[in-house]
Scaffold this active site. Structure first.
Site, mmCIF file in Angstrom:
data_model
loop_
_atom_site.group_PDB
_atom_site.id
_atom_site.type_symbol
_atom_site.label_atom_id
_atom_site.label_comp_id
_atom_site.label_asym_id
_atom_site.label_seq_id
_atom_site.Cartn_x
_atom_site.Cartn_y
_atom_site.Cartn_z
ATOM 1 N N ASN A 117 -2.805 12.874 -2.759
ATOM 2 C CA ASN A 117 -3.846 13.295 -3.706
ATOM 3 C C ASN A 117 -4.412 14.650 -3.337
ATOM 4 O OD1 ASN A 117 -4.064 11.490 -5.817
ATOM 5 N ND2 ASN A 117 -5.436 10.097 -4.733
ATOM 6 N N ASP B 99 -2.471 9.824 -10.233
ATOM 7 C CA ASP B 99 -2.466 8.784 -11.266
ATOM 8 C C ASP B 99 -1.053 8.512 -11.766
ATOM 9 O OD1 ASP B 99 -5.180 8.540 -11.060
ATOM 10 O OD2 ASP B 99 -5.644 9.694 -12.868
ATOM 11 N N GLU C 40 -4.823 2.592 -4.045
ATOM 12 C CA GLU C 40 -3.355 2.647 -3.993
ATOM 13 C C GLU C 40 -2.754 1.320 -3.545
ATOM 14 O OE1 GLU C 40 -4.738 4.163 0.079
ATOM 15 O OE2 GLU C 40 -5.442 4.076 -1.994
ATOM 16 N N ASP D 21 0.852 -1.184 0.000
ATOM 17 C CA ASP D 21 0.000 0.000 0.000
ATOM 18 C C ASP D 21 0.889 1.235 0.000
ATOM 19 O OD1 ASP D 21 -3.038 0.926 0.890
ATOM 20 O OD2 ASP D 21 -1.473 2.239 1.693
#
Length: 625
Positions: free
Chosen positions: A489, A498, A524, A481
């Site tokens: 973000n 992205d 993620e 992760d």
């Protein structure tokens, strides 16, 4: 054995020589043999088309005679002879000559032996007259059958003298009803009888709006029975192959609803019917009383098969995305074929046949170009398509060159189109299969990272789990992760997020080699399936992934990952879900321990049993079965 032979001879005579006009009861020497062994039949099923072609090609060899009167063909011991060395031809450019003209003494010198000239003249306005002689020096009557092997001739007239010395005419052709033929057959067969110690001259007249191919053979009756038997067996296998392809692709279309199968069905159906017209079988069995349809159906089905070919090609190659310019040209070709199909009932055969012949060659070349472009740009079905279409193209070009008189008319050039098409159809089935496989792979791919997606992971982990347990081999699973990805973000935006996900995916693709499988699990989070990998080995791989992510993104995104892993060994997990839950618990233990680290399940197993992590444990769907 004699009565049995007589019964077989009578049966063969009725089956092959189903003449509408009275035909003398010629003696036929025919032996009835038991069925061949099954092994030979199976071998014939594989090579029947080529074998039939080889049977058709047997012919006597003779040097052509100089211009002037040709010698007569001696019918003693006749089996099968190609008549070219005995033929004399007269070209009637205006089509004005009648039989009385060409048989008159003043026209005797107008006929010329063909020498080395091929007897296919392409598209021509001329009427062609043929003259040949047969002789019977023996003391008993002899019988033969004259065969014109190309069935798509509009008018074929045959003249021979009867016992009283009068000329008798037999008029047939595919512009006349099928029952105008002396013998029921897809080609043109004319039985002849020569009395003892006699020599006779025969005339034939050929006129056609299509290609003019004169292919004349003389056969004994026994030889013709054998030829027709093998010929129809080969055609039965050929069209049986088309039917198998139709049924198979119909079932596949109804199962997967992929439009490539629908377009392939259109192509195979119209193509198979086109060749049945081309071989004369449709006129014999489907519409024997409709001479107009016997001619126009060739153009209708050719337009439909070319339409199906172009539509199938565009679908199977995904040309709209891989070759957009070529795709637009192919779309224009589709419109042309639709227009040709619509105009065929209203225009003369002669008006359309030459443009359609050119269109066939042009479309085939363009389809080959589209296949090459798709192959260069990475289309997997294009590999099968190129091999298949190359086989067809070779057959098409050979047939077109024969049609325009540039190659001789023989069994190979006449059937090249057909042989290439059968091979093409089989290989195109493989292309359709590759297309389905490609679509399946796309459904298992993550659109952003191009790694396998969660759906693929759910299928694959179950497969690998039970395989490893059955074989007694270890199986490891890594779950990782991206640390603080929500904060990333919120700070940099989703577009930057992205790009960060793609960067981590590239690291996984670099660090993990087959048979290990990296997948994007969601958001993620990523997972890696490592078959035949021990706990010590997966610890090394997991640490390498963590280190590579940290180092490769240090100057761009500044990412780190937390990694957990678990290993199936000695049946310590009962199902794939338990293995995933264990690796997931190790991941959350790594996060609880400060992130940017690797934790194995064995090191935290006791913690899970005694002091479970505060993080929720997640499940995944186990595929049915």
């Amino acid at each position: 054995m004699a009565p049995r032979q007589d019964r077989c001879a009578a049966t063969a005579r009725r089956a092959v020589f189903a003449a509408k006009e009275p035909v003398p009861n010629y003696p036929i020497e025919l032996s009835c043999h038991p069925l061949r062994p099954m092994r030979r039949r199976l071998l014939l099923l594989v090579f029947a088309v080529v074998a039939a072609a080889a049977l058709l090609s047997g012919q006597a060899q003779a040097e052509p005679w100089p211009d002037g009167d040709q010698p007569a063909l001696d019918l003693r011991g006749l089996e099968r002879v190609k008549l070219d060395p005995w033929l004399e031809l007269l070209e009637d450019a205006g089509g004005q000559l009648a039989f009385e003209d060409v048989s008159a003494p003043e026209h005797a010198g107008a006929f010329r032996s063909i020498g080395q000239q091929a007897t296919n003249f392409g598209f021509t306005d001329s009427v062609w007259w043929v003259r040949f002689r047969l002789s019977n020096p023996s003391g008993k009557p002899l019988h033969a059958v004259i065969r014109q092997d190309y069935p798509l001739i509009d008018h074929v007239d045959f003249w021979g003298r009867d016992d009283a010395g009068h000329w008798q005419r037999q008029a047939t052709g595919d512009r006349l009803p099928f029952d105008s033929r002396p013998i029921d057959n897809r080609t043109f067969l004319f039985p002849v009888e020569l009395p003892a110690d006699s020599e006779r001259i025969f005339y034939m007249r050929f006129q056609s709006d299509g290609p003019m191919n004169i292919g004349l053979f003389a056969h004994s009756q026994n030889d013709l029975i054998g030829l027709i038997t093998h010929e129809y067996l080969a055609m039965g296998i050929y069209y049986g192959g088309f039917i198998v392809l139709l049924v198979y692709n119909l079932i596949m279309f109804m199962t997967v609803r992929e439009r490539a199968f629908a377009h392939y069905l259109l192509y195979v159906l119209s193509y198979g019917l086109y060749f049945s017209v081309h071989n004369g079988l449709s006129f014999q069995y489907l519409w024997p009383g409709n001479a107009w349809l016997a001619n126009q159906s060739l153009l209708l089905l050719l337009a439909l098969s070319l339409l199906g070919c172009v539509r199938f090609t565009r679908t199977i190659l995904s040309s709209a995305s891989l070759a957009p310019v070529a795709d637009r040209i192919a779309w224009a070709m589709e419109l042309c074929m639709i227009l040709a199909f619509a105009l065929t009932p209203f225009l003369e055969y002669r008006t359309l046949i030459v443009p359609m012949a050119f269109a066939t060659a042009v479309i085939c070349l363009h389809m080959l170009l589209m296949g090459a472009l798709a192959l260069v740009r990475g289309s997997r079905p294009a590999r099968y398509y190129m091999v298949a279409f190359s086989a067809l193209l070779a057959g098409v070009l050979a047939y077109m060159l024969k049609t325009f008189g540039l190659l001789p008319h023989n069994v190979y050039t006449q059937n090249a189109f057909q042989l290439g098409s059968l091979l093409e159809m089989v290989l195109l089935s493989l292309a359709v299969g590759a297309r389905i496989s490609e679509l399946r792979e796309r459904s298992f791919a993550d659109a952003l990272t191009q790694l396998h997606n969660r759906r693929y992971f759910n299928d694959q982990i179950a497969t690998e789990f039970y395989r490893s347990r059955r074989r007694g081999r270890p199986l490891s699973l890594v779950v990782l992760d991206i640390d603080h990805f929500k904060r990333f973000n919120d700070t940099y935006g989703h577009a930057k997020g992205d790009q960060a996900l793609k960067a981590v995916a590239r690291v996984l693709a670099t660090c993990v080699r087959k048979p290990n499988v990296p997948c994007r699990y969601g958001g993620e989070e990523f997972v890696v399936i490592l078959p035949n990998t021990t706990e010590a080995q997966v610890e090394v791989v997991a640490e390498r992934i963590r280190r590579e992510v940290e180092q490769s993104t240090a100057e761009t995104f500044g990412l780190s990952v937390s990694v957990g892993h678990a290993t199936l060994d000695d049946a310590n997990f009962g199902n794939p879900q338990e293995l995933f839950v264990a690796a997931d618990f190790a991941l959350y233990t790594a996060k609880d321990g400060g992130r940017n680290r690797v934790v194995g399940y064995r090191s935290c197993e006791s913690k899970r049993k005694g002091e479970p992590s505060g993080a929720p444990l997640r499940d995944f769907e186990i595929p049915a079965g």
